[in-house]
Design an enzyme around this catalytic site. Structure first.
Site, PDB file in Angstrom:
ATOM      1  N   GLY A  11       0.831  -1.197   0.000  1.00  0.00           N
ATOM      2  CA  GLY A  11       0.000   0.000   0.000  1.00  0.00           C
ATOM      3  C   GLY A  11       0.870   1.253   0.000  1.00  0.00           C
ATOM      4  N   LEU A  36      -2.969  -7.852  -1.307  1.00  0.00           N
ATOM      5  CA  LEU A  36      -3.213  -7.199  -2.611  1.00  0.00           C
ATOM      6  C   LEU A  36      -4.709  -6.980  -2.829  1.00  0.00           C
ATOM      7  CD1 LEU A  36      -0.562  -8.925  -4.951  1.00  0.00           C
ATOM      8  CD2 LEU A  36      -0.374  -6.770  -3.689  1.00  0.00           C
ATOM      9  N   THR A 124      -3.845   5.588  13.717  1.00  0.00           N
ATOM     10  CA  THR A 124      -4.177   6.881  13.102  1.00  0.00           C
ATOM     11  C   THR A 124      -4.691   7.869  14.151  1.00  0.00           C
ATOM     12  OG1 THR A 124      -5.836   7.927  11.670  1.00  0.00           O
ATOM     13  CG2 THR A 124      -6.399   5.784  12.533  1.00  0.00           C
ATOM     14  N   ASP A 125      -4.505   9.149  13.875  1.00  0.00           N
ATOM     15  CA  ASP A 125      -5.048  10.171  14.783  1.00  0.00           C
ATOM     16  C   ASP A 125      -6.577  10.160  14.780  1.00  0.00           C
ATOM     17  OD1 ASP A 125      -5.483  11.254  12.241  1.00  0.00           O
ATOM     18  OD2 ASP A 125      -4.644  13.228  12.714  1.00  0.00           O
ATOM     19  N   GLU A 126      -7.176   9.507  13.773  1.00  0.00           N
ATOM     20  CA  GLU A 126      -8.642   9.536  13.674  1.00  0.00           C
ATOM     21  C   GLU A 126      -9.316   8.793  14.821  1.00  0.00           C
ATOM     22  OE1 GLU A 126     -10.256   9.134   9.703  1.00  0.00           O
ATOM     23  OE2 GLU A 126      -8.350   9.733   8.823  1.00  0.00           O
ATOM     24  N   TYR A 149     -14.353   3.347   9.870  1.00  0.00           N
ATOM     25  CA  TYR A 149     -12.894   3.158   9.727  1.00  0.00           C
ATOM     26  C   TYR A 149     -12.178   3.432  11.051  1.00  0.00           C
ATOM     27  CZ  TYR A 149      -8.056   4.668   8.915  1.00  0.00           C
ATOM     28  OH  TYR A 149      -6.696   4.851   9.018  1.00  0.00           O
ATOM     29  N   LYS A 153     -10.069   0.980  13.734  1.00  0.00           N
ATOM     30  CA  LYS A 153      -8.675   1.215  14.138  1.00  0.00           C
ATOM     31  C   LYS A 153      -8.579   1.362  15.662  1.00  0.00           C
ATOM     32  CE  LYS A 153      -5.517   1.799  11.776  1.00  0.00           C
ATOM     33  NZ  LYS A 153      -4.531   0.835  11.179  1.00  0.00           N
ATOM     34  N   ARG A 213      -7.124  19.296   8.191  1.00  0.00           N
ATOM     35  CA  ARG A 213      -6.287  18.124   8.442  1.00  0.00           C
ATOM     36  C   ARG A 213      -4.860  18.592   8.688  1.00  0.00           C
ATOM     37  NH1 ARG A 213     -10.642  16.529   9.091  1.00  0.00           N
ATOM     38  NH2 ARG A 213     -11.719  14.739   8.148  1.00  0.00           N
ATOM     39  N   ARG A 272     -19.532  14.580   3.595  1.00  0.00           N
ATOM     40  CA  ARG A 272     -19.375  13.210   4.097  1.00  0.00           C
ATOM     41  C   ARG A 272     -20.197  13.076   5.375  1.00  0.00           C
ATOM     42  NH1 ARG A 272     -13.265  11.686   5.557  1.00  0.00           N
ATOM     43  NH2 ARG A 272     -13.170  10.992   3.409  1.00  0.00           N
TER      44      ARG A 272
HETATM   45  P1  NAD Z   1      -3.455   1.638   1.882  1.00  0.00           P
HETATM   46  O1  NAD Z   1      -4.925   1.447   1.786  1.00  0.00           O
HETATM   47  O2  NAD Z   1      -2.740   2.421   0.820  1.00  0.00           O
HETATM   48  O3  NAD Z   1      -2.723   0.217   1.952  1.00  0.00           O
HETATM   49  C1  NAD Z   1      -3.204  -0.833   2.729  1.00  0.00           C
HETATM   50  C2  NAD Z   1      -2.434  -2.091   2.340  1.00  0.00           C
HETATM   51  O4  NAD Z   1      -2.865  -3.170   3.174  1.00  0.00           O
HETATM   52  C3  NAD Z   1      -2.660  -2.537   0.884  1.00  0.00           C
HETATM   53  O5  NAD Z   1      -1.448  -2.920   0.288  1.00  0.00           O
HETATM   54  C4  NAD Z   1      -3.594  -3.745   1.026  1.00  0.00           C
HETATM   55  O6  NAD Z   1      -3.461  -4.692  -0.024  1.00  0.00           O
HETATM   56  C5  NAD Z   1      -3.129  -4.304   2.357  1.00  0.00           C
HETATM   57  N1  NAD Z   1      -4.179  -5.092   3.028  1.00  0.00           N
HETATM   58  C6  NAD Z   1      -5.475  -4.749   3.213  1.00  0.00           C
HETATM   59  N2  NAD Z   1      -6.130  -5.743   3.834  1.00  0.00           N
HETATM   60  C7  NAD Z   1      -5.217  -6.722   4.046  1.00  0.00           C
HETATM   61  C8  NAD Z   1      -5.286  -7.996   4.667  1.00  0.00           C
HETATM   62  N3  NAD Z   1      -6.441  -8.464   5.178  1.00  0.00           N
HETATM   63  N4  NAD Z   1      -4.171  -8.742   4.733  1.00  0.00           N
HETATM   64  C9  NAD Z   1      -3.003  -8.284   4.203  1.00  0.00           C
HETATM   65  N5  NAD Z   1      -2.886  -7.107   3.590  1.00  0.00           N
HETATM   66  C10 NAD Z   1      -3.980  -6.330   3.525  1.00  0.00           C
HETATM   67  O7  NAD Z   1      -3.207   2.276   3.307  1.00  0.00           O
HETATM   68  P2  NAD Z   1      -2.120   3.359   3.785  1.00  0.00           P
HETATM   69  O8  NAD Z   1      -2.657   4.712   3.523  1.00  0.00           O
HETATM   70  O9  NAD Z   1      -0.788   2.970   3.285  1.00  0.00           O
HETATM   71  O10 NAD Z   1      -2.179   3.130   5.363  1.00  0.00           O
HETATM   72  C11 NAD Z   1      -1.349   2.158   5.984  1.00  0.00           C
HETATM   73  C12 NAD Z   1      -1.637   2.146   7.464  1.00  0.00           C
HETATM   74  O11 NAD Z   1      -1.409   3.433   8.012  1.00  0.00           O
HETATM   75  C13 NAD Z   1      -3.092   1.803   7.797  1.00  0.00           C
HETATM   76  O12 NAD Z   1      -3.099   0.970   8.933  1.00  0.00           O
HETATM   77  C14 NAD Z   1      -3.732   3.143   8.109  1.00  0.00           C
HETATM   78  O13 NAD Z   1      -4.788   2.994   9.028  1.00  0.00           O
HETATM   79  C15 NAD Z   1      -2.558   3.885   8.702  1.00  0.00           C
HETATM   80  N6  NAD Z   1      -2.585   5.353   8.545  1.00  0.00           N
HETATM   81  C16 NAD Z   1      -2.767   5.912   7.314  1.00  0.00           C
HETATM   82  C17 NAD Z   1      -2.727   7.307   7.183  1.00  0.00           C
HETATM   83  C18 NAD Z   1      -2.886   7.972   5.842  1.00  0.00           C
HETATM   84  O14 NAD Z   1      -2.928   9.204   5.772  1.00  0.00           O
HETATM   85  N7  NAD Z   1      -2.922   7.243   4.727  1.00  0.00           N
HETATM   86  C19 NAD Z   1      -2.534   8.112   8.312  1.00  0.00           C
HETATM   87  C20 NAD Z   1      -2.347   7.489   9.559  1.00  0.00           C
HETATM   88  C21 NAD Z   1      -2.365   6.122   9.651  1.00  0.00           C
HETATM   89  P1  TYD Z   2      -9.196  11.766   3.066  1.00  0.00           P
HETATM   90  O1  TYD Z   2      -8.034  11.922   2.151  1.00  0.00           O
HETATM   91  O2  TYD Z   2     -10.270  10.799   2.716  1.00  0.00           O
HETATM   92  O3  TYD Z   2      -8.587  11.492   4.511  1.00  0.00           O
HETATM   93  P2  TYD Z   2      -9.365  11.428   5.966  1.00  0.00           P
HETATM   94  O4  TYD Z   2     -10.810  11.452   5.752  1.00  0.00           O
HETATM   95  O5  TYD Z   2      -8.901  10.106   6.464  1.00  0.00           O
HETATM   96  O6  TYD Z   2      -8.850  12.606   6.712  1.00  0.00           O
HETATM   97  O7  TYD Z   2      -9.880  13.190   3.227  1.00  0.00           O
HETATM   98  C1  TYD Z   2      -9.155  14.331   3.680  1.00  0.00           C
HETATM   99  C2  TYD Z   2     -10.132  15.484   3.796  1.00  0.00           C
HETATM  100  O8  TYD Z   2     -10.592  15.813   2.478  1.00  0.00           O
HETATM  101  C3  TYD Z   2     -11.372  15.137   4.591  1.00  0.00           C
HETATM  102  O9  TYD Z   2     -11.780  16.285   5.320  1.00  0.00           O
HETATM  103  C4  TYD Z   2     -12.410  14.799   3.544  1.00  0.00           C
HETATM  104  C5  TYD Z   2     -12.019  15.700   2.382  1.00  0.00           C
HETATM  105  N1  TYD Z   2     -12.325  15.170   1.029  1.00  0.00           N
HETATM  106  C6  TYD Z   2     -13.053  15.939   0.121  1.00  0.00           C
HETATM  107  O10 TYD Z   2     -13.435  17.088   0.410  1.00  0.00           O
HETATM  108  N2  TYD Z   2     -13.329  15.415  -1.100  1.00  0.00           N
HETATM  109  C7  TYD Z   2     -12.939  14.164  -1.461  1.00  0.00           C
HETATM  110  O11 TYD Z   2     -13.257  13.722  -2.592  1.00  0.00           O
HETATM  111  C8  TYD Z   2     -12.175  13.388  -0.523  1.00  0.00           C
HETATM  112  C9  TYD Z   2     -11.716  12.003  -0.877  1.00  0.00           C
HETATM  113  C10 TYD Z   2     -11.893  13.930   0.710  1.00  0.00           C
END
Ligand code: NAD
Ligand code: TYD
Length: 336
Positions: A11, A36, A124-126, A149, A153, A213, A272
């Site tokens: 991911g 995947l 996550t901070d969420e 979500y 978490k 954010r 949302r």
């Molecule tokens: P992502 O959705 O890009 O990637 C998730 C990965 O996990 C993918 O490769 C997917 O194939 C794999 N996956 C999903 N279900 C699975 C399973 N059952 N078994 C094995 N693999 C599986 O997510 P990301 O944005 O890279 O986030 C990674 C982690 O960081 C998550 O735990 C998310 O909660 C956390 N996080 C993300 C953010 C952000 O801004 N993206 C911020 C804080 C924390």
């Molecule tokens: P997102 O990237 O989905 O992260 P998170 O909800 O986990 O913070 O969204 C970031 C912010 O952007 C959130 O306030 C929702 C907003 N957003 C839009 O306004 N339009 C969009 O199409 C998406 C995906 C998010």
């Protein structure tokens, strides 16, 4: 050699972390367990597929057989694997509960059974819920998740906490704010807007765009995780944040300006459900204990990120079809 099992390494953040770890430490071997799903993409680590210290295993973290076959002997398990998109959790929370809760439990059981010396839960901070216009999330802020979500978490975090408390499992939890950077799936705000704008398509801003954010470059997050798995204190939570608050509308205008696109491409769409107003992280603890701080200035990181998407149009095109278009239509309808 130190052996690290990374889950969800195909991911966005996981793939950046695997690359960072292999490049920064010649003494580390990485096993990447990834199911995947739609968000997991082998192309994210194609450059490392034949790396001598890297091994990919396709599998699900809820699959006890697979997990029990690869956990023995590793020095650390770092759990990135998750369903990660809030909007998808509003459509259907089932995969979130399965992967984020049951998957974490499966990993914890294996870490306990095979006495692995370190487990890191990438959270996550969420989980803290939403802030008003002022204040910050600290590690002591009560959990108050608002979306399926973030609830999944938070449930995982509580399980990790309980395994530490009950069994002495050597676990650490990180809670990071919103990441941006290369390889992010174009369903999240920044890559969705960049890829739409590159195609001269409108960008859907939820509500009034006033939600805030705290943005962090994915490499700053990776550097923090690297410190935490090596030196973080077990049983502790570490907040990680970019100290960079922006409203969604500010992000939107920054992207339009950087790409030279007109503001007429903005569409204000239905908000949302349950949309958290503001996230902002106090990361004093990781700064003081581990000497970490965010290094990538937002304007620079955003410019680089835009350039990465411009230079990787094939990567984008391979994603933006099939399942992606079906999801897009379900989420946004036709934006006119
Ligand atoms: P992502 O959705 O890009 O990637 C998730 C990965 O996990 C993918 O490769 C997917 O194939 C794999 N996956 C999903 N279900 C699975 C399973 N059952 N078994 C094995 N693999 C599986 O997510 P990301 O944005 O890279 O986030 C990674 C982690 O960081 C998550 O735990 C998310 O909660 C956390 N996080 C993300 C953010 C952000 O801004 N993206 C911020 C804080 C924390
Ligand atoms: P997102 O990237 O989905 O992260 P998170 O909800 O986990 O913070 O969204 C970031 C912010 O952007 C959130 O306030 C929702 C907003 N957003 C839009 O306004 N339009 C969009 O199409 C998406 C995906 C998010």
């Amino acid at each position: 050699m130190t052996r690290v099992l990374v889950t969800g390494g195909c991911g966005f953040i996981g793939s950046n972390f695997v690359r960072y770890l292999l490049q920064s430490d010649p003494e580390v071997q990485v096993i990447n367990l990834d199911k995947l799903t739609y968000a997991g993409n082998l192309a994210n680590l194609a450059d490392l597929a034949d790396h001598p210290r890297y091994r990919f295993v396709r599998g699900d973290i809820t699959d006890r057989e697979i997990v029990r076959s690869i956990v023995p002997g590793v020095d650390a398990v770092i759990n990135f694997a998750a369903e990660s998109h809030v909007d998808r959790s509003i459509h259907d929370s089932s995969p979130f509960i399965r992967t984020n809760v049951l998957g974490t439990q499966t990993l914890l059981d294996a870490v306990r059974e095979f006495q692995i010396p370190r487990f890191v839960q990438i959270s996550t901070d969420e989980v803290y819920g939403s802030l008003g216009p002022t204040g910050y999330f600290t590690e002591e802020t009560p959990l108050a998740p608002n979306s399926p979500y973030s609830a999944s978490k938070a449930a995982a975090d509580l399980l990790v906490r309980s395994y530490h408390h009950t069994f002495g499992l050597p676990a650490v939890i990180t809670r990071c704010s919103n990441n941006y950077g290369p390889y992010q799936f174009p369903e999240k705000l920044i890559p969705l807007f960049i890829t739409n704008l590159l195609n001269d398509q409108p960008v859907p801003v939820y509500g009034t765009g006033a939600n805030v954010r705290d943005w962090i470059h994915v490499l700053d997050h990776c550097r923090a995780i690297d410190l935490v798995w090596r030196r973080g204190r077990v049983g502790e939570v570490y907040n990680i944040g970019g100290e960079c608050e922006r409203t969604n509308l500010q992000i939107t205008h920054a992207l339009l300006e950087a790409l030279g696109k007109p503001t007429s491409l903005i569409r204000f769409v239905k908000d949302r459900p349950g949309h958290d107003l503001r996230y902002a992280i106090d990361c004093t603890k990781i700064k003081n204990e581990l000497g970490w701080r965010p290094q990538v200035p937002f304007d620079e990181g955003l410019r680089e990120t835009i350039r990465w998407y411009q230079q990787n149009l094939d990567w984008v095109a391979a994603i933006r079809n099939g399942e992606y278009l079906r999801y897009y239509e379900k989420q946004y309808g036709v934006l006119v």
